[in-house]
Design a protein around this motif. Structure first.
Motif, PDB file in Angstrom:
ATOM      1  N   ASP B 204     -43.286 121.851 -38.164  1.00  0.00           N
ATOM      2  CA  ASP B 204     -42.901 121.004 -37.049  1.00  0.00           C
ATOM      3  C   ASP B 204     -41.799 120.071 -37.537  1.00  0.00           C
ATOM      4  O   ASP B 204     -41.748 119.729 -38.727  1.00  0.00           O
ATOM      5  N   TYR B 205     -40.981 119.647 -36.623  1.00  0.00           N
ATOM      6  CA  TYR B 205     -39.927 118.725 -37.036  1.00  0.00           C
ATOM      7  C   TYR B 205     -40.440 117.290 -37.088  1.00  0.00           C
ATOM      8  O   TYR B 205     -40.318 116.608 -38.109  1.00  0.00           O
ATOM      9  N   CYS B 206     -41.025 116.858 -35.975  1.00  0.00           N
ATOM     10  CA  CYS B 206     -41.495 115.473 -35.861  1.00  0.00           C
ATOM     11  C   CYS B 206     -42.850 115.299 -36.487  1.00  0.00           C
ATOM     12  O   CYS B 206     -43.861 115.654 -35.878  1.00  0.00           O
ATOM     13  N   MET B 207     -42.866 114.756 -37.667  1.00  0.00           N
ATOM     14  CA  MET B 207     -44.149 114.455 -38.290  1.00  0.00           C
ATOM     15  C   MET B 207     -44.049 113.078 -38.932  1.00  0.00           C
ATOM     16  O   MET B 207     -42.990 112.718 -39.439  1.00  0.00           O
ATOM     17  N   PRO B 208     -45.146 112.358 -38.928  1.00  0.00           N
ATOM     18  CA  PRO B 208     -45.094 111.046 -39.585  1.00  0.00           C
ATOM     19  C   PRO B 208     -44.930 111.231 -41.091  1.00  0.00           C
ATOM     20  O   PRO B 208     -45.362 112.223 -41.654  1.00  0.00           O
ATOM     21  N   GLY B 209     -44.288 110.274 -41.730  1.00  0.00           N
ATOM     22  CA  GLY B 209     -44.085 110.406 -43.170  1.00  0.00           C
ATOM     23  C   GLY B 209     -42.926 111.330 -43.427  1.00  0.00           C
ATOM     24  O   GLY B 209     -41.762 111.010 -43.181  1.00  0.00           O
ATOM     25  N   MET B 233     -39.844 123.982 -36.056  1.00  0.00           N
ATOM     26  CA  MET B 233     -40.228 123.985 -34.637  1.00  0.00           C
ATOM     27  C   MET B 233     -40.070 122.575 -34.092  1.00  0.00           C
ATOM     28  O   MET B 233     -40.308 121.601 -34.814  1.00  0.00           O
ATOM     29  N   SER B 234     -39.731 122.512 -32.841  1.00  0.00           N
ATOM     30  CA  SER B 234     -39.711 121.186 -32.238  1.00  0.00           C
ATOM     31  C   SER B 234     -39.927 121.298 -30.740  1.00  0.00           C
ATOM     32  O   SER B 234     -39.531 122.276 -30.115  1.00  0.00           O
ATOM     33  N   SER B 235     -40.526 120.253 -30.186  1.00  0.00           N
ATOM     34  CA  SER B 235     -40.712 120.282 -28.741  1.00  0.00           C
ATOM     35  C   SER B 235     -39.446 119.805 -28.037  1.00  0.00           C
ATOM     36  O   SER B 235     -39.326 119.893 -26.829  1.00  0.00           O
ATOM     37  N   GLU B 236     -38.519 119.277 -28.809  1.00  0.00           N
ATOM     38  CA  GLU B 236     -37.336 118.721 -28.195  1.00  0.00           C
ATOM     39  C   GLU B 236     -36.103 119.529 -28.510  1.00  0.00           C
ATOM     40  O   GLU B 236     -35.833 119.884 -29.659  1.00  0.00           O
ATOM     41  N   ASN B 237     -35.373 119.755 -27.452  1.00  0.00           N
ATOM     42  CA  ASN B 237     -34.197 120.587 -27.572  1.00  0.00           C
ATOM     43  C   ASN B 237     -32.976 119.697 -27.807  1.00  0.00           C
ATOM     44  O   ASN B 237     -32.246 119.359 -26.879  1.00  0.00           O
ATOM     45  N   LYS B 256     -40.808 124.470 -29.068  1.00  0.00           N
ATOM     46  CA  LYS B 256     -42.214 124.560 -28.697  1.00  0.00           C
ATOM     47  C   LYS B 256     -42.331 124.515 -27.189  1.00  0.00           C
ATOM     48  O   LYS B 256     -41.514 123.860 -26.525  1.00  0.00           O
ATOM     49  N   PRO B 257     -43.379 125.070 -26.637  1.00  0.00           N
ATOM     50  CA  PRO B 257     -44.416 125.802 -27.344  1.00  0.00           C
ATOM     51  C   PRO B 257     -43.936 127.172 -27.811  1.00  0.00           C
ATOM     52  O   PRO B 257     -43.261 127.886 -27.083  1.00  0.00           O
ATOM     53  N   VAL B 258     -44.314 127.471 -29.047  1.00  0.00           N
ATOM     54  CA  VAL B 258     -43.893 128.727 -29.652  1.00  0.00           C
ATOM     55  C   VAL B 258     -44.668 129.870 -29.016  1.00  0.00           C
ATOM     56  O   VAL B 258     -45.848 129.737 -28.714  1.00  0.00           O
TER      57      VAL B 258
END
Lengths: 133, 341
Positions: B204-209, B233-237, B256-258
């Motif tokens: 995933d692209y957006c992850m904390p840390g 992967m990302s939910s944002e285009n 996403k969703p994949v």
């Protein structure tokens, strides 16, 4: 549920992923989604109740909820989240409060449908099991 | 003997997969088969001792056994003695040493299946060939902070016959990969030190840390891990995000969703990644009689797979490796009256 716009074709994708070897997949995902959503909604309520709203935190939660609703196919919830994020960006408290209520409403609506669906499915499953025996 | 039966069964499936993949043009004579003898041992324990060809499958009689056995014993797994006067036939028929009654119908069944599956989608068969054949199917490491998304990607990957490990953060992923900050001189062969071997990372692209992008950079910056393909992967285009990731070394970027169809795009990368990681190019340096765009295959002891020009040809077999020219077209062999053992 599809016709009402509650669920979109992503939910169908989930259903397609379920097969003989993973009979509980959809139920599991749906359950996880519900638990996750409730946790987020609780947090959001707390955050919005504060005198000074931390919009970045709010946005982060809404983003999460949007992601999971999108993954599950919960269309209305997802759309409501998108709206919510708009208001966050504008730091519009009133808008956010309203948006949160919309999200909650959509979520509750969906959840009750899911519950019915899962109950039905387990009854069907039990019936089928009986048939086989 | 239970163990033996299992091995035999495994061997069958292996040969089935192998044949189905290679049986592009059908076979219509013994000579076609004979030229491609390769002796090798099946990992399931069978010993290749020669050809067994069902008398039912072919119009003429089989070549004499002595010839078969002697040619087998001379061969090493990677060698091949092509007949200079003909292009190498597309088929390779290793087999197990089995009691003779067993042999014939088994091979017949495999030959039939190879033919039939020819006419179907090859993909399906390749799937079977891959997962059943290879002792270790391709292993994907999926990284996502969302539990729901982890469940989803895991199911998607498993449905596509990959082995999956999911983790919730980039740092956990690096730990699993055996990433060490100060690695500088590790050879680029298998990253399989004490940790798991991974053929592709999807994150995933957006992850904390650590974001997916950070993870990507760490992997690509590591001498031992840099050859592992990474997909984001990302939910944002967000186009700038996408190009940044691709420039950073990501093979693909999924929105996403994949979906299942997205996962098909993984295959070429995973194959390429495998052959890079292993540092082996088995088939590529055989230009003249190796027409790679057909049924050529590479030998695999569970973790070697050379990618070919056509990335959708997945080879997961043992025992063969070259000179299989699909250039010849042959009439399809059809036999539908064979008993499957």
């Amino acid at each position: 549920m599809f016709a009402e716009g509650l669920l979109d074709q992503q939910f169908q994708q989930l259903q397609m992923l379920q097969d003989g070897s993973t009979p509980g997949f959809v139920a599991e995902v749906v359950t996880l989604f519900c638990e996750d959503s409730e946790r987020i909604l609780t947090e959001l309520t707390k955050l919005m109740d504060q005198a000074v709203v931390d919009y970045s935190k709010v946005d982060a939660y809404v983003h999460q909820l949007k992601g999971s609703s999108s993954s599950v196919g919960a269309q209305n919830v997802k759309l409501a989240c998108i709206q919510f994020r708009q208001f966050c960006e504008e730091n519009n408290k009133e808008g956010c409060v309203r948006a949160l209520n919309v999200v909650k409403h959509e979520y509750c609506h969906l959840r009750s449908k899911f519950e019915t669906m899962l109950q039905l499915e387990s009854r069907i499953q039990a019936y089928e099991n009986k048939q086989q025996n | 003997m239970g163990g033996g039966k299992e091995r035999i069964e495994k061997g069958r499936r292996r040969v089935r997969g192998l044949l189905a993949l290679q049986f592009k043009n059908g076979v219509n004579s013994w000579e076609d088969l004979d030229e491609n003898l390769v002796g090798s041992c099946f990992p399931c324990g069978g010993i290749l001792v020669g050809w067994l060809i069902s008398p039912l499958s072919f119009p003429s009689s089989p070549p004499p056994p002595q010839r078969i056995q002697s040619s087998e014993s001379k061969r090493e797994p990677n060698q091949h003695q092509p007949n200079p006067s003909q292009p190498p036939p597309p088929l390779l028929l290793p087999f197990l040493h089995l009691p003779s009654s067993y042999d014939h119908s088994f091979i017949a069944a495999v030959v039939v299946e190879g033919n039939q599956q020819q006419q179907q989608q090859q993909q399906e068969v390749e799937e079977e060939g891959m997962t059943v054949e290879a002792e270790a199917p391709f292993h994907v490491l999926a990284v996502d902070d969302s539990l729901i998304d982890r469940k989803l990607i895991e199911r998607l990957l498993k449905t596509s016959s990959y082995q999956v490990t999911t983790v919730e953060s980039g740092s956990k992923a690096l730990e699993l990969l055996g990433f060490r900050e100060d690695q500088s001189s590790t050879p680029s062969v298998s990253p399989n030190q004490h940790e798991i071997e991974v053929n592709l990372v999807i994150t995933d692209y957006c992850m904390p840390g650590m974001t997916g992008y950070d993870l990507l950079k760490k992997i690509k910056g590591s001498s031992s891990l840099k050859d592992i393909p990474v997909v984001i992967m990302s939910s944002e285009n967000v186009p700038s995000r996408i190009s940044r990731c691709l420039e950073g070394g990501a093979e693909e970027f999924f929105l996403k969703p994949v979906q299942l169809s997205d996962l098909k795009r993984l295959r070429p990368h995973i194959l390429k990644g495998k052959s890079n990681c292993k540092g082996q190019k088995q088939q590529q340096p055989q230009p003249e009689n190796n027409n790679n765009n057909g049924s050529s295959s590479s030998s695999s002891s569970s973790s070697n797979n050379c990618s070919n020009n056509q990335s959708n040809k997945r080879k997961a077999m043992d025992a063969m490796d070259e000179g299989l020219s699909p250039g010849r077209t042959r009439p399809r062999f059809s036999s539908d009256s064979l008993t499957v053992v």
